[in-house]
Design an enzyme around this catalytic site. Structure first.
Site, mmCIF file in Angstrom:
data_model
loop_
_atom_site.group_PDB
_atom_site.id
_atom_site.type_symbol
_atom_site.label_atom_id
_atom_site.label_comp_id
_atom_site.label_asym_id
_atom_site.label_seq_id
_atom_site.Cartn_x
_atom_site.Cartn_y
_atom_site.Cartn_z
ATOM 1 C CB SER A 131 -0.973 0.352 1.021
ATOM 2 O OG SER A 131 -1.876 0.860 1.467
ATOM 3 C CG HIS A 173 -5.660 0.022 -2.254
ATOM 4 N ND1 HIS A 173 -5.889 -1.289 -0.863
ATOM 5 C CD2 HIS A 173 -4.367 0.660 -1.297
ATOM 6 C CE1 HIS A 173 -5.362 -1.326 -0.131
ATOM 7 N NE2 HIS A 173 -4.189 0.265 -0.180
ATOM 8 C CD GLU A 200 -7.892 -3.348 -2.185
ATOM 9 O OE1 GLU A 200 -8.215 -2.375 -2.006
ATOM 10 O OE2 GLU A 200 -8.442 -4.784 -2.277
#
Length: 270
Positions: A131, A173, A200
């Site tokens: 992330s 993401h 993801e």
């Protein structure tokens, strides 16, 4: 290809499977040398370091890793502390958690700890990020931008990253938060830079020869702007939608690879 990549990276698009098959995290452990290897978890990106650090300690422990050092570097004073830098020096792999990528760069950039991290990276020790930890890997990183939005000039804010990968912009993401528009804007602003959007529970395993392979359950999107024939991005007001023609987009699932230097797809098992 040393100017593009100087070591080994695992760049995860976030929300990796922690309690099921955990295929992406198993790749991380394998890259570090197996369950016996020491993995240092850096929680700098998050404002919940105890909670996030304990979660990853439990996750890696469940996957058989016995030597896990969770290190919360929360300010530049700590990052310049010799004892803190020394703790990282013995790691077989360094794992950056998610959170806010600006915390990573603003707290670690130019410090003794970052110097040790760079040294480890250049020696081949894998640097892993999920992330926000993924976005911070490149020399230019996305720090702000609208998701699920048309490609408008205002959809993107960028900042210097850690510089472990050159000539790319990373986004995470990616499909799940509808970030194609903002990555297109980033590439349109400088078509010599590759845009890499990572879904993801998916990662790119980057090697020192400047190639990567895709691992995980979803896809990686690569945007190559060198083929763009027309773009109006320099003429836009902030809310205007960009016009682009002839953009090259590759969508790559598990097992496929990409040569960053030659800018070509490497087919599965080839």
């Amino acid at each position: 290809m040393g100017e593009l990549v100087n070591g080994n990276l695992l760049i995860i698009g976030g929300a990796e499977d922690k309690w099921g098959q955990s295929s992406v995290l198993k790749h991380a452990i394998e890259m570090c040398g197996g369950p016996e290897a020491k993995i240092t978890v850096l929680t700098t990106a998050t404002q919940k370091p105890q909670e996030v650090g304990e979660e990853y300690r439990n996750v890696f422990s469940r996957l058989g890793v016995q030597n896990i050092d969770v290190l919360n570097i929360d300010n530049r004073s700590d990052a310049n502390d010799d004892s803190v830098a020394q703790r990282i020096s013995g790691a077989a792999g360094v794992f950056f958690t998610g959170g806010d990528q600006l915390r990573i760069t603003s707290i670690l950039g130019g410090t003794k700890t970052f110097g040790v991290l760079l040294d480890l990276y250049r020696k081949g020790v894998p640097i892993i990020g999920t992330s926000a930890g993924a976005s911070a890997m490149s020399s230019v990183m996305i720090v702000d931008g609208n998701s699920n939005s048309a490609a408008r000039k205002c959809t993107l804010g960028m900042s210097p990253g850690l510089g472990l990968m050159e000539q790319v912009i990373l986004d995470q993401h990616f499909e799940q938060r509808g970030r194609l528009g903002r990555l297109l804007v980033g590439v349109a602003q400088n078509p010599s830079i590759l845009g890499i959007g990572i879904d993801e529970d998916t990662a790119i395993k980057v090697h020192a020869n400047a190639s990567f392979e895709v691992v995980g359950t979803n896809c990686v999107t690569v945007i190559d702007g060198r083929t763009i024939q027309n773009s109006n991005v320099s003429e836009l007001n902030s809310e205007d939608i960009i016009a682009l023609s002839n953009v090259t987009i590759h969508v790559l699932p598990n097992g496929y690879g990409f040569d960053l230097g030659r800018r070509c797809v490497q087919k599965k098992n080839s």
